[in-house]
Design an enzyme around this catalytic site. Sequence first.
Site, PDB file in Angstrom:
ATOM      1  N   LYS A 192       0.818  -1.217   0.000  1.00 13.39           N
ATOM      2  CA  LYS A 192       0.000   0.000   0.000  1.00 13.39           C
ATOM      3  C   LYS A 192       0.855   1.272   0.000  1.00 13.39           C
ATOM      4  O   LYS A 192       0.417   2.326  -0.466  1.00 13.39           O
ATOM      5  CB  LYS A 192      -0.930   0.024   1.212  1.00 13.39           C
ATOM      6  CG  LYS A 192      -2.063  -0.982   1.144  1.00 13.39           C
ATOM      7  CD  LYS A 192      -2.867  -0.953   2.440  1.00 13.39           C
ATOM      8  CE  LYS A 192      -4.031  -1.928   2.433  1.00 13.39           C
ATOM      9  NZ  LYS A 192      -4.785  -1.876   3.706  1.00 13.39           N
ATOM     10  N   SER A 213      -1.185   0.680   6.585  1.00 16.94           N
ATOM     11  CA  SER A 213      -1.454  -0.409   7.514  1.00 16.94           C
ATOM     12  C   SER A 213      -2.422  -1.398   6.893  1.00 16.94           C
ATOM     13  O   SER A 213      -3.215  -1.047   6.028  1.00 16.94           O
ATOM     14  CB  SER A 213      -2.055   0.182   8.800  1.00 16.94           C
ATOM     15  OG  SER A 213      -2.205  -0.801   9.776  1.00 16.94           O
ATOM     16  N   ASP A 214      -2.341  -2.635   7.350  1.00 11.06           N
ATOM     17  CA  ASP A 214      -3.293  -3.655   6.929  1.00 11.06           C
ATOM     18  C   ASP A 214      -3.502  -4.620   8.087  1.00 11.06           C
ATOM     19  O   ASP A 214      -2.565  -4.918   8.829  1.00 11.06           O
ATOM     20  CB  ASP A 214      -2.793  -4.433   5.704  1.00 11.06           C
ATOM     21  CG  ASP A 214      -3.906  -5.278   5.110  1.00 11.06           C
ATOM     22  OD1 ASP A 214      -4.718  -4.726   4.349  1.00 11.06           O
ATOM     23  OD2 ASP A 214      -3.985  -6.474   5.438  1.00 11.06           O
ATOM     24  N   THR A 215      -4.732  -5.074   8.249  1.00 13.61           N
ATOM     25  CA  THR A 215      -5.062  -6.000   9.334  1.00 13.61           C
ATOM     26  C   THR A 215      -5.633  -7.279   8.750  1.00 13.61           C
ATOM     27  O   THR A 215      -6.496  -7.236   7.868  1.00 13.61           O
ATOM     28  CB  THR A 215      -6.089  -5.359  10.297  1.00 13.61           C
ATOM     29  OG1 THR A 215      -5.520  -4.151  10.832  1.00 13.61           O
ATOM     30  CG2 THR A 215      -6.435  -6.297  11.447  1.00 13.61           C
ATOM     31  N   GLY A 238      -0.131  -5.119  10.144  1.00 16.36           N
ATOM     32  CA  GLY A 238       1.162  -4.723   9.601  1.00 16.36           C
ATOM     33  C   GLY A 238       1.159  -3.237   9.342  1.00 16.36           C
ATOM     34  O   GLY A 238       0.122  -2.655   9.012  1.00 16.36           O
TER      35      GLY A 238
END
Length: 189
Positions: free
Chosen positions: A55, A72-74, A109
């Site tokens: 991203k 961010s990524d979940t 992350g």
Amino acid sequence: MDIGKKIILASNSPRRKQLLQEMGFTFEVRTKPTEEVYPKDLEAAKVAEYLAVLKASPFKNELEEIELVVTSDTTVIVEDEILGKPKDAEEAFEMIQKLSGKSHDVTTGVCLMSKDKEVSFSDSTTVTFRSLSEDEIKYYIENYKPYDKAGAYGIQEWIGLTGITEIKGSYFTVMGLPTVKLYEALKSF
């Protein structure tokens, strides 16, 4: 809180905006559409960090010297299966049913990227749900419409208040930002 850089949050998540604000940072929101794809052989626990870096990559060549982008990524992982964002109520129901009565891991992350530096990391929290009835799951989906949430739930919503029996790790990681790790990373960036 001033870190000497202009922070750009590359996320439309109201939860991430709220957390970064409550951490005392001033920032602007700037997003770029990114197809969230990852190598199928990538270990499930590493996917969130991989996607956070992915991203950030569209920003790489356009950042000013003073800018720092935060992405961010979940991911929600139950029995080595990654549960993404549900497409509809039926898929949300199936996801929550998979989580019901079990523990699962939530990994968030984060990538911090400036013109000349990149730092990425992740944090994981284990969440345990009590057994949820079909009526409870339907109630939650109908009233909270969790289609923008990995694993089809928000820990800060009704289902978290009434269904989660235990968490091991950071509550904020489950919300979408590992705030302590992010704070330390921003301070030292």
